[in-house]
Enzyme design. Structure first.
Site, short mmCIF file in Angstrom:
data_model
loop_
_atom_site.label_atom_id
_atom_site.label_comp_id
_atom_site.label_asym_id
_atom_site.label_seq_id
_atom_site.Cartn_x
_atom_site.Cartn_y
_atom_site.Cartn_z
N HIS A 68 -7.40 2.07 1.37
CA HIS A 68 -6.80 1.14 2.32
C HIS A 68 -7.48 -0.22 2.29
O HIS A 68 -6.81 -1.26 2.41
CB HIS A 68 -6.82 1.74 3.72
CG HIS A 68 -5.86 2.88 3.89
ND1 HIS A 68 -6.19 4.07 4.49
CD2 HIS A 68 -4.57 3.00 3.51
CE1 HIS A 68 -5.15 4.87 4.49
NE2 HIS A 68 -4.16 4.25 3.89
N ASP A 92 1.41 5.98 6.54
CA ASP A 92 0.26 6.51 7.28
C ASP A 92 -0.42 5.44 8.14
O ASP A 92 -1.24 5.76 9.00
CB ASP A 92 -0.76 7.12 6.32
CG ASP A 92 -1.28 6.12 5.30
OD1 ASP A 92 -2.05 5.22 5.68
OD2 ASP A 92 -0.93 6.24 4.11
N GLY A 144 12.76 0.33 1.63
CA GLY A 144 12.01 -0.89 1.34
C GLY A 144 12.67 -1.75 0.27
O GLY A 144 12.60 -2.98 0.33
N ASP A 162 2.58 -0.29 -1.01
CA ASP A 162 1.69 0.85 -0.75
C ASP A 162 2.51 2.11 -0.94
O ASP A 162 2.92 2.77 0.01
CB ASP A 162 1.13 0.74 0.66
CG ASP A 162 0.15 1.86 1.00
OD1 ASP A 162 -0.13 2.69 0.11
OD2 ASP A 162 -0.33 1.89 2.14
N SER A 163 2.76 2.45 -2.20
CA SER A 163 3.70 3.51 -2.53
C SER A 163 3.00 4.76 -3.01
O SER A 163 1.82 4.75 -3.36
CB SER A 163 4.67 3.03 -3.61
OG SER A 163 3.98 2.87 -4.84
N ASP A 165 3.23 7.90 -6.03
CA ASP A 165 3.36 7.80 -7.48
C ASP A 165 4.78 7.38 -7.87
O ASP A 165 5.73 7.59 -7.10
CB ASP A 165 3.03 9.15 -8.13
CG ASP A 165 1.58 9.56 -7.90
OD1 ASP A 165 0.77 8.68 -7.59
OD2 ASP A 165 1.27 10.76 -8.03
#
Length: 288
Positions: A68, A92, A144, A162-163, A165
């Site tokens: 993060h 998250d 998105g 922020d994906s 795989d």
């Protein structure tokens, strides 16, 4: 060495590279099949709570700060004055929390397709969601890619992808045409950052292709920053930055050195070090 028993360990097997990673578990806390993916949360003996999506480790209490902090702060300290930030994915909410540490940021919109991930984070990872009620935060549960399509030209400063795989719901986030649309909505001087998998396993494939596609999409510079991530395949991960009329191989070093943010990994030295790629990565990118 003790035997790994299936009822005591969660193991993610990475078949394509003949490796696996295990954590000893004490309890399964959640098992949900959402509209998009299979979500599990476990209590582990040494890593706190563990979140798993479609059998892949997403985060743990113990080491999520590495990911993060490195997906958020290098991009924010590279941009000259970030005000408007958008996060695609990140359900998250750990990346959202890191972005909101920057007092100059005026608005952060997070768009994640799966609300179940945020609900699980609220229940089992409360430290990650502690900034969700910040008045600068906007949480949307939507596609998105479509959000980017509908966004106005040159309307944001920093775009964070922020994906998971590049398979399933996240596959479209690694495509060239999507990167072109990301370039369109960034202001001049804008910075995009995307998680870009393992330097050890993916330098010659996913990472090299992503860098190529970012340049093809119109970005003027790219930089890949490796960092440790024990729970991900190979224990080593990366983010890749792309700049629109800005060199992402340089950053605001004085600001990064003098900040008073309560960080655990990111620092001006960590940023400098991550930009100094090992020779095997430099060789793979030499033809750019």
């Amino acid at each position: 060495m003790s035997e790994l028993r299936d009822d005591q360990w969660f193991t993610e097997v990475f078949d394509s590279h003949g490796s696996a990673f295990s954590l000893k578990i004490s309890e399964k806390l959640l098992d949900v099949q959402s509209q998009y993916q299979h979500l599990e949360v476990y209590a582990t003996e040494t890593y706190g709570n563990l979140m798993v999506l479609d059998g892949c480790v997403m985060l743990t209490d113990r080491d999520n700060f590495l990911y993060h902090e490195m997906i958020a702060h290098p991009a924010l300290f590279t941009h000259q004055d970030p005000k408007r930030v958008v996060i695609i994915g990140g359900g998250d909410c750990g990346t959202l929390k890191e972005v909101l540490r920057h007092p100059g940021v005026e608005k952060v919109t997070q768009i994640d397709i799966d609300e179940e991930v945020t609900k699980a984070s609220e229940r089992f990872f409360p430290s990650l969601v502690e900034s969700n009620n910040d008045p600068r935060a906007e949480l949307l549960f939507a596609d998105g890619v479509k959000w980017v399509d509908d966004a106005p030209d040159e309307s944001i400063d920093v775009l964070i992808i922020d994906s998971t795989d590049p398979v399933g719901p996240a596959e479209g986030l690694f495509k060239t045409d999507f990167l072109k649309r990301c370039h369109r909505i960034l202001k001049s001087g804008g910075v995009m950052v995307q998680q870009s998998e393992s330097p050890l396993y993916h330098t010659g494939s996913i990472i090299r292709e992503l860098r190529h596609d970012m340049l093809e999409a119109g970005f003027d510079s790219v930089a890949t920053l490796p960092f440790p991530q024990p729970v991900y395949p190979s224990g080593w991960w990366s983010v890749t930055l792309a700049g629109k009329a800005i060199d992402v191989n340089a950053f605001r070093e004085q600001a990064a050195a003098s900040h008073e943010l309560p960080l655990e990994y990111y620092s001006v030295d960590a940023h400098r070090g991550a930009l100094a790629l090992p020779p095997f990565m430099r060789k793979a990118f030499a033809a750019e």
